[in-house]
Design an enzyme around this catalytic site. Structure first.
Site, mmCIF file in Angstrom:
data_model
loop_
_atom_site.group_PDB
_atom_site.id
_atom_site.type_symbol
_atom_site.label_atom_id
_atom_site.label_comp_id
_atom_site.label_asym_id
_atom_site.label_seq_id
_atom_site.Cartn_x
_atom_site.Cartn_y
_atom_site.Cartn_z
ATOM 1 C CG ASP A 78 4.158 3.278 1.294
ATOM 2 O OD1 ASP A 78 2.914 3.188 1.242
ATOM 3 O OD2 ASP A 78 4.754 3.782 2.265
ATOM 4 C CD GLU A 145 0.212 3.140 6.175
ATOM 5 O OE1 GLU A 145 -0.426 3.047 7.230
ATOM 6 O OE2 GLU A 145 1.265 2.495 5.971
#
Length: 486
Positions: A78, A145
């Site tokens: 991400d 994350e």
């Protein structure tokens, strides 16, 4: 032809451009996760994907490396989604508009996602190249994350065999990380309490700030737009009466906010005074931040006259009090590692909802008890003012390991290849290494990566030559790994 075609290493930049075509902001990672699975399947490699869209890909050791320990290469899928004001771009649907300029890759008007797309690109390039000498590899791509390491928290590691970990989620070439801070996201809600007011609506706006990553750049002395807005409201509140319609600033808890605004209602006769006070405040904060944030702008624009729903007087007092008094920025410096920020917090999000005034912080510390202290301070203040505090995404610190074998190997190879001195350090930012070490306490880990600047902002840029050097370093680590790590 791709925008990045011809850049070296070619396959790394090929995969990076393919990744940039796929929207992959936090909580929108299924497509990029599926892409990584499809690449692994096309290479006939063992792969698994879990419900959080984490991906684990295994590649057997190359000839002569079967006795070496298993090595994990790890990054996250991400990216942080930030765009400039006025840019027509939908992070849910649009691929990034890549630009090559002055030796860097950046995205036009948005974040680039080099954090951590470059790790994914390097991992995929390594997996497809059978000419690379390497031990058995476990390539792990985690999710979410940037919003609390939720993928790493959910990752099942029971079938992982790695003894060493090469994390590619760092942005400072030649600086090899052997420890990081732990952290948690904190959200306060002050319940909505409304009243009615008539007068002229105005927009107070703090903007033009530099911003940056709330961990690695918290020590740069840059201003926080939400905190400045609180100061501005306090100074106006001391001078004349007004009512607040809304307050809103920042959109990522882990990014230092660059824009914050308040909608207020005032009497017509006070408009000139408010604009005069706002102009004086601008000059004051520009002087305070003349080195680190020199172009801070404060606007006080008139909207329209009418009747408005506003905060009650009690809520107005609470919001101004909290924005003025809440801790923000560096709290403690490390005594063990001079120059290292030990504890900090960042008020990254301020917004008005039907339920109330919502404030969200990213809290970081390399000392667990100090992280708890900051959590307690926020909770105590919020509850004292009648609000509610919640915490999520709590992740552990990664204790500094100055004797890491894989760190020493990376440092040695870097210095041999570049002739430049390298360092082994700890960072004041969260890395998934902390969670992975908690699940797999035997891991010897290093975090590294190519140079990137202004991550989590629309100015994010990735050094092309640094990517080539870093990839060559990684390949040499894989080649020499069996002789140094056992």
């Amino acid at each position: 032809m791709g925008v990045l075609e011809g850049l070296k290493p070619e396959r790394v930049f090929y995969y990076f451009e393919e990744i940039c075509k796929i929207p992959h902001g936090s909580y929108n990672v299924k497509a990029i996760s599926d892409y990584c699975v499809s690449v692994a399947q096309s290479l006939n490699l063992e792969v698994r994907q879990d419900e959080e869209y984490n991906v684990v890909i295994r590649k057997p050791a190359s000839e002569g490396y079967g006795e070496a320990p298993v090595l994990m290469i790890q990054g996250h899928l991400d990216m942080v989604c930030v765009k400039d004001a006025g840019v027509d771009f939908d992070f849910e649907k649009d691929g990034l508009n890549l630009v090559v300029e002055d030796g860097y890759v950046h995205a036009e008007g948005t974040t680039l996602g080099g954090d951590d797309g470059i790790a994914v690109a390097m991992g995929l390039a390594i997996l497809e190249d059978n000419a690379i000498a390497h031990p058995e590899l476990e390539v792990v791509f985690t999710t979410e994350e940037e919003v609390g390491m939720e993928g790493a928290i959910a990752l099942d590691t029971t079938d992982l065999k790695a003894k060493y970990l090469l994390n590619l989620d760092s942005e400072d070439e030649g600086h090899f990380l052997a420890g990081c801070a732990g952290g948690v996201k904190a959200t306060a809600v002050l319940p909505m309490s409304c009243a009615s007011a008539e007068g002229t609506a105005m927009t107070l706006r703090v903007h033009g700030l530099v911003g940056g990553h709330s961990g690695s750049e918290i020590d740069k002395g840059r201003a926080n737009a939400n905190i400045l807005l609180g100061r501005l409201l306090f100074e106006l509140h001391e001078a004349l009466p007004f009512c607040i319609i809304s307050v809103d600033g920042g959109d990522k808890d882990n990014a230092i906010p660059v824009d914050s605004k308040a909608e207020i209602v005032v009497s017509d006769e006070d408009i000139d005074e408010i604009q005069s006070l706002a102009a004086a405040f601008q000059e004051k904060v520009r002087s305070e931040f003349h080195v680190c944030d020199p172009v801070i702008a404060i606007d006080a624009d008139v909207r329209a006259e009418g009747g408005y729903e506003v905060f009650s007087m009690a809520l107005t007092e609470k919001v101004i009090f909290m924005l003025m008094q809440v801790p923000n920025g560096i709290q403690t410096m490390s005594a063990d590692l001079p120059g290292l920020v030990e504890s900090s917090l960042n008020l990254g999000i301020l917004k008005t909802t039907e339920e109330g005034i919502v404030m969200t912080w990213a809290i970081r510390s390399s000392v667990k008890s100090l992280k708890t202290l900051m959590m307690d301070k926020l909770r105590y203040m919020t509850e004292f003012l009648g609000g509610e505090m919640t915490f999520r995404g709590d992740y552990p610190e990664w204790p500094f390991n100055p004797n890491s074998k894989i760190c020493a190997l990376c440092k040695k190879i870097y210095e041999e290849q570049t002739g430049n001195e390298a360092s082994i350090e700890m960072i004041h930012a969260g890395l998934e290494c902390g969670l992975l070490s908690e699940k797999m306490p035997w891991l010897d880990m290093v975090s590294m990566g190519p140079e990137m600047y202004d991550i989590h902002t629309s100015r994010e840029r990735l050094g092309i030559a640094s990517v080539e050097r870093t990839y060559e370093l990684v390949l040499t680590v894989l080649k020499e790994f069996k002789n140094y790590c056992n």
